[in-house]
Design a protein around this motif. Sequence first.
Motif, PDB file in Angstrom:
ATOM      1  N   ALA A  31      -8.270   6.906   3.897  1.00  0.00           N
ATOM      2  CA  ALA A  31      -9.455   5.747   4.304  1.00  0.00           C
ATOM      3  C   ALA A  31      -8.218   4.289   3.958  1.00  0.00           C
ATOM      4  O   ALA A  31      -8.225   3.639   4.679  1.00  0.00           O
ATOM      5  CB  ALA A  31     -10.262   5.175   4.894  1.00  0.00           C
ATOM      6  N   GLY A  32      -6.754   4.403   4.105  1.00  0.00           N
ATOM      7  CA  GLY A  32      -6.051   3.696   4.518  1.00  0.00           C
ATOM      8  C   GLY A  32      -5.193   3.598   4.950  1.00  0.00           C
ATOM      9  O   GLY A  32      -4.806   4.547   6.349  1.00  0.00           O
ATOM     10  N   ILE A  33      -5.236   2.376   5.879  1.00  0.00           N
ATOM     11  CA  ILE A  33      -4.812   1.941   6.935  1.00  0.00           C
ATOM     12  C   ILE A  33      -3.410   2.910   7.222  1.00  0.00           C
ATOM     13  O   ILE A  33      -3.408   3.140   8.695  1.00  0.00           O
ATOM     14  CB  ILE A  33      -5.201   0.711   7.088  1.00  0.00           C
ATOM     15  N   SER A  34      -2.527   2.029   6.667  1.00  0.00           N
ATOM     16  CA  SER A  34      -0.918   1.803   7.108  1.00  0.00           C
ATOM     17  C   SER A  34      -0.721   3.941   6.865  1.00  0.00           C
ATOM     18  O   SER A  34       0.226   4.333   7.727  1.00  0.00           O
ATOM     19  CB  SER A  34      -0.019   1.752   5.630  1.00  0.00           C
ATOM     20  N   GLY A  35      -1.396   4.531   5.999  1.00  0.00           N
ATOM     21  CA  GLY A  35      -1.129   6.537   5.931  1.00  0.00           C
ATOM     22  C   GLY A  35      -1.429   6.644   7.258  1.00  0.00           C
ATOM     23  O   GLY A  35      -1.266   7.223   7.793  1.00  0.00           O
ATOM     24  N   ILE A  36      -2.818   5.894   7.623  1.00  0.00           N
ATOM     25  CA  ILE A  36      -3.556   7.081   9.088  1.00  0.00           C
ATOM     26  C   ILE A  36      -2.787   6.181  10.652  1.00  0.00           C
ATOM     27  O   ILE A  36      -2.424   7.293  10.743  1.00  0.00           O
ATOM     28  CB  ILE A  36      -4.678   5.894   9.674  1.00  0.00           C
ATOM     29  N   LEU A  37      -1.985   4.780  10.211  1.00  0.00           N
ATOM     30  CA  LEU A  37      -1.243   4.553  11.589  1.00  0.00           C
ATOM     31  C   LEU A  37       0.072   5.398  11.592  1.00  0.00           C
ATOM     32  O   LEU A  37       0.798   5.622  12.810  1.00  0.00           O
ATOM     33  CB  LEU A  37      -1.119   3.128  11.611  1.00  0.00           C
ATOM     34  N   ALA A  38       0.689   5.334  10.087  1.00  0.00           N
ATOM     35  CA  ALA A  38       1.626   6.616   9.996  1.00  0.00           C
ATOM     36  C   ALA A  38       1.738   7.567  10.847  1.00  0.00           C
ATOM     37  O   ALA A  38       3.191   8.077  10.991  1.00  0.00           O
ATOM     38  CB  ALA A  38       2.504   6.159   8.530  1.00  0.00           C
ATOM     39  N   GLY A  39       0.323   8.228  10.140  1.00  0.00           N
ATOM     40  CA  GLY A  39      -0.161   9.116  10.686  1.00  0.00           C
ATOM     41  C   GLY A  39       0.457  10.291  12.116  1.00  0.00           C
ATOM     42  O   GLY A  39       0.403  10.413  12.879  1.00  0.00           O
ATOM     43  N   LEU A  40      -0.113   8.888  12.758  1.00  0.00           N
ATOM     44  CA  LEU A  40      -0.528   8.589  13.789  1.00  0.00           C
ATOM     45  C   LEU A  40       1.069   8.238  15.207  1.00  0.00           C
ATOM     46  O   LEU A  40       1.207   9.255  15.950  1.00  0.00           O
ATOM     47  CB  LEU A  40      -1.666   7.918  14.663  1.00  0.00           C
ATOM     48  N   LEU A  41       2.076   7.891  14.297  1.00  0.00           N
ATOM     49  CA  LEU A  41       2.813   7.621  14.702  1.00  0.00           C
ATOM     50  C   LEU A  41       3.774   8.630  14.634  1.00  0.00           C
ATOM     51  O   LEU A  41       4.758   9.333  16.230  1.00  0.00           O
ATOM     52  CB  LEU A  41       3.634   5.722  14.336  1.00  0.00           C
ATOM     53  N   ALA A  42       3.431   9.621  13.684  1.00  0.00           N
ATOM     54  CA  ALA A  42       4.672  10.760  13.548  1.00  0.00           C
ATOM     55  C   ALA A  42       4.149  11.839  14.474  1.00  0.00           C
ATOM     56  O   ALA A  42       4.874  12.830  14.667  1.00  0.00           O
ATOM     57  CB  ALA A  42       4.289  10.962  12.129  1.00  0.00           C
ATOM     58  N   LYS A  43       3.195  12.147  14.921  1.00  0.00           N
ATOM     59  CA  LYS A  43       2.098  12.726  15.684  1.00  0.00           C
ATOM     60  C   LYS A  43       2.028  14.002  15.026  1.00  0.00           C
ATOM     61  O   LYS A  43       2.688  15.577  15.658  1.00  0.00           O
ATOM     62  CB  LYS A  43       3.133  13.101  17.005  1.00  0.00           C
ATOM     63  N   VAL A  91       5.692  -6.833   5.461  1.00  0.00           N
ATOM     64  CA  VAL A  91       4.508  -6.233   5.015  1.00  0.00           C
ATOM     65  C   VAL A  91       4.505  -5.009   4.892  1.00  0.00           C
ATOM     66  O   VAL A  91       3.791  -4.345   4.417  1.00  0.00           O
ATOM     67  CB  VAL A  91       2.745  -7.088   5.761  1.00  0.00           C
ATOM     68  N   GLY A  92       4.855  -4.225   6.114  1.00  0.00           N
ATOM     69  CA  GLY A  92       5.508  -3.486   6.269  1.00  0.00           C
ATOM     70  C   GLY A  92       6.261  -3.194   4.989  1.00  0.00           C
ATOM     71  O   GLY A  92       6.056  -2.167   4.908  1.00  0.00           O
ATOM     72  N   VAL A  93       7.661  -3.588   4.884  1.00  0.00           N
ATOM     73  CA  VAL A  93       8.017  -3.326   3.569  1.00  0.00           C
ATOM     74  C   VAL A  93       7.567  -2.679   2.516  1.00  0.00           C
ATOM     75  O   VAL A  93       7.558  -2.196   1.694  1.00  0.00           O
ATOM     76  CB  VAL A  93       9.198  -3.794   3.391  1.00  0.00           C
ATOM     77  N   GLY A  94       6.427  -4.209   2.324  1.00  0.00           N
ATOM     78  CA  GLY A  94       5.588  -3.321   1.046  1.00  0.00           C
ATOM     79  C   GLY A  94       4.590  -2.751   0.410  1.00  0.00           C
ATOM     80  O   GLY A  94       4.719  -2.164  -0.343  1.00  0.00           O
ATOM     81  N   THR A  95       4.633  -2.278   2.363  1.00  0.00           N
ATOM     82  CA  THR A  95       3.218  -1.398   2.623  1.00  0.00           C
ATOM     83  C   THR A  95       4.478  -0.433   1.685  1.00  0.00           C
ATOM     84  O   THR A  95       3.392   0.643   1.425  1.00  0.00           O
ATOM     85  CB  THR A  95       2.600  -1.297   3.637  1.00  0.00           C
ATOM     86  N   LYS A  96       5.198   0.431   2.418  1.00  0.00           N
ATOM     87  CA  LYS A  96       6.520   1.445   1.987  1.00  0.00           C
ATOM     88  C   LYS A  96       6.810   1.340   0.605  1.00  0.00           C
ATOM     89  O   LYS A  96       6.419   2.631   0.229  1.00  0.00           O
ATOM     90  CB  LYS A  96       7.668   0.841   3.333  1.00  0.00           C
ATOM     91  N   LEU A  97       6.731   0.344   0.318  1.00  0.00           N
ATOM     92  CA  LEU A  97       7.747   0.167  -0.926  1.00  0.00           C
ATOM     93  C   LEU A  97       6.276   0.352  -2.323  1.00  0.00           C
ATOM     94  O   LEU A  97       6.766   1.307  -3.157  1.00  0.00           O
ATOM     95  CB  LEU A  97       7.843  -0.881  -1.975  1.00  0.00           C
ATOM     96  N   GLY A  98       5.130  -0.046  -1.797  1.00  0.00           N
ATOM     97  CA  GLY A  98       3.540   0.605  -2.910  1.00  0.00           C
ATOM     98  C   GLY A  98       3.255   1.990  -2.238  1.00  0.00           C
ATOM     99  O   GLY A  98       2.246   1.510  -3.141  1.00  0.00           O
ATOM    100  N   ASN A  99       4.165   3.061  -1.565  1.00  0.00           N
ATOM    101  CA  ASN A  99       2.893   3.696  -1.238  1.00  0.00           C
ATOM    102  C   ASN A  99       1.664   3.526  -0.883  1.00  0.00           C
ATOM    103  O   ASN A  99       0.459   4.415  -1.208  1.00  0.00           O
ATOM    104  CB  ASN A  99       2.866   4.836  -2.490  1.00  0.00           C
ATOM    105  N   GLY A 100       1.423   2.226   0.249  1.00  0.00           N
ATOM    106  CA  GLY A 100       0.109   2.211   0.729  1.00  0.00           C
ATOM    107  C   GLY A 100      -0.379   0.409   0.870  1.00  0.00           C
ATOM    108  O   GLY A 100      -0.013  -0.280  -0.272  1.00  0.00           O
ATOM    109  N   CYS A 101      -1.501   0.102   1.813  1.00  0.00           N
ATOM    110  CA  CYS A 101      -1.693  -1.139   1.779  1.00  0.00           C
ATOM    111  C   CYS A 101      -2.836  -1.526   0.941  1.00  0.00           C
ATOM    112  O   CYS A 101      -3.607  -0.587  -0.162  1.00  0.00           O
ATOM    113  CB  CYS A 101      -2.108  -0.776   3.689  1.00  0.00           C
ATOM    114  N   THR A 102      -3.369  -2.243   1.168  1.00  0.00           N
ATOM    115  CA  THR A 102      -4.528  -2.696   0.415  1.00  0.00           C
ATOM    116  C   THR A 102      -5.943  -2.585   0.606  1.00  0.00           C
ATOM    117  O   THR A 102      -6.527  -2.349  -0.426  1.00  0.00           O
ATOM    118  CB  THR A 102      -4.944  -4.383   0.184  1.00  0.00           C
ATOM    119  N   SER A 103      -5.474  -1.522   1.880  1.00  0.00           N
ATOM    120  CA  SER A 103      -7.122  -0.912   1.595  1.00  0.00           C
ATOM    121  C   SER A 103      -7.132   0.227   1.337  1.00  0.00           C
ATOM    122  O   SER A 103      -7.807   0.718   0.297  1.00  0.00           O
ATOM    123  CB  SER A 103      -7.545  -0.783   3.204  1.00  0.00           C
ATOM    124  N   GLY A 104      -5.927   0.757   1.407  1.00  0.00           N
ATOM    125  CA  GLY A 104      -5.332   2.121   0.244  1.00  0.00           C
ATOM    126  C   GLY A 104      -5.588   2.043  -0.858  1.00  0.00           C
ATOM    127  O   GLY A 104      -7.254   3.213  -1.313  1.00  0.00           O
TER     128      GLY A 104
END
Length: 139
Positions: A31-43, A91-104
């Motif tokens: 349930a990492g939000i950045s991964g969920i959103l990235a997968g949603l945008l990638a369809k 924040v987006g760049v940091g999320t990409k560099l960190g392989n995930g967001c704070t929730s993930g």
Amino acid sequence: MSFTIPWESLFGGMLLGVSATILLLINGKIAGISGILAGLLAKKPNDFSWRLIFVAGLIGGGALASTFFGADIPTSYSSSTPLLIVAGLLVGVGTKLGNGCTSGHGICGMGRFSKRSIVATMVFMLAAAMTVFFRLHLI
């Protein structure tokens, strides 16, 4: 000075933990939000519907909280729009560099005892503490 227990925060944290656990147990998904959103945008064909429902639940939950519980939603900001855009991009760049967001990392990764997530969360918290100290005491 008196201390009161922040019941709403405690309940919200428990809901986050339970929902992340249910998603992992039922769908095998994190349930990492950045991964969920990235997968949603990638369809991705087999992953699209649950991701859409998850994001709709995030938005709908905020709307319900605002409507029924009086939660405040900011309508004005003290920072300029360009500064907010730059901050969002960082924040987006940091999320990409960190392989995930704070929730993930903080909720899901640490809940699975991932060493990478534990280190990432420690780095997030250290950076946040340094930022607050710098902002409040040195500027």
